[in-house]
Design an enzyme around this catalytic site. Structure first.
Site, PDB file in Angstrom:
ATOM      1  CG  HIS A 157     -14.146 -24.347 -21.716  1.00  0.00           C
ATOM      2  ND1 HIS A 157     -15.273 -23.871 -21.079  1.00  0.00           N
ATOM      3  CD2 HIS A 157     -13.410 -23.256 -22.047  1.00  0.00           C
ATOM      4  CE1 HIS A 157     -15.216 -22.546 -21.026  1.00  0.00           C
ATOM      5  NE2 HIS A 157     -14.094 -22.152 -21.603  1.00  0.00           N
ATOM      6  CE  LYS A 161     -12.336 -23.807 -18.062  1.00  0.00           C
ATOM      7  NZ  LYS A 161     -11.121 -23.075 -17.633  1.00  0.00           N
TER       8      LYS A 161
END
Length: 263
Positions: A157, A161
């Protein structure tokens, strides 16, 4: 017409959800919340022009939900915020769509109890993408036949995040573990140690990666990789809006995207 409220409406996910709500012929945005930018129009952050819905302070959540007659609240924020705000909405009689990841078992228990006490309907899912939920179904079936293979999960990600591993990776691990009769989870690998029956879970945080998930089943002389790649956060927003339309027609209870999609 379904009256929708959105938490975190100024953020990346929240603004996409606002955009998808106003593009639905069956929904209207009646409230938008955040921790700043109070009084500004929610449409400004969704880049859709003025909507006549101002950003409200989340501290006034209960009051604004009641005054706006919201039917459902969509929450893709942070675990520490969701565990406070979801119970407020549930006890106010507002249905819930929760896409927040990183909830601890204790936080999830608080939310579940409030939903039951409030007698509302809620969908709670780590991932609202239709494709990811089909991915879950595929890995469940694959695991039944590959229980003696080594199993690894790799997720990647963007560098903003906060939680790791991703909620989607953890859900994938739970699905596989249930299918093969239980396995220990190992997060990353370091040092020298014997390996037992386990699922390795590995997280990458880099650049602007929207979301990649790979499940690897490896045996002697062969391996199978099942992969889902998200190219845009729009898939999560569209899924959340679809779930919001669905949940308002359901009896009180806690549902998953499997229920929404009929998987």
């Amino acid at each position: 017409m379904i009256n929708v409220a959105v938490l975190g409406a100024c953020g990346r996910m929240g603004s996409l959800i606002v955009e998808n709500v106003i593009n639905s012929k069956d929904m209207q945005l009646v409230a938008a919340f955040d921790i700043s930018y109070f009084g500004r129009d929610a449409g400004e952050f969704a880049r859709v022009g003025k909507l006549g819905v101002q950003i409200s302070d989340v501290k006034n959540l209960e009051t604004v939900l009641k005054e706006s007659k919201a039917d459902v609240l969509i929450d893709f924020t942070a675990a520490g915020a969701t565990v406070v705000n979801a119970p407020i909405a549930a006890r106010a009689g507002v249905n819930l769509i929760i896409g927040t990841t990183g909830l601890t078992p204790e936080q999830r228990a608080v939310i579940d109890e409030a939903i039951q006490e409030g007698q509302v309907s809620a969908v709670i899912s780590p991932n609202y993408s239709v494709g990811v939920n089909v991915f879950f179904k595929i890995i469940r079936e694959a695991a039944k036949y590959l229980a003696d293979y080594d199993i690894e999960i790799i997720e990647a990600h963007h560098n903003q995040k906060k939680d790791a591993p991703s909620g989607t990776a953890l859900r994938a691990a739970d699905i596989i573990s249930e299918a093969v009769g239980g396995r220990e989870y190992v997060y990353g690998r370091e040092g020298i140690a014997p390996r037992g029956k386990e699922i390795g879970i590995h997280g990458v945080r880099a650049g602007d990666i929207t979301g990649d998930h790979i499940v690897l089943f490896a045996g002697n002389s062969e391996r199978i990789e099942i992969k889902h790649i998200a190219h845009s956060r729009q898939i999560f927003a569209k899924g959340a809006v679809r779930a919001a339309e669905w949940v308002c027609r359901q009896k009180p209870g806690i549902y998953s995207m499997d229920d929404v999609l009929g998987l």
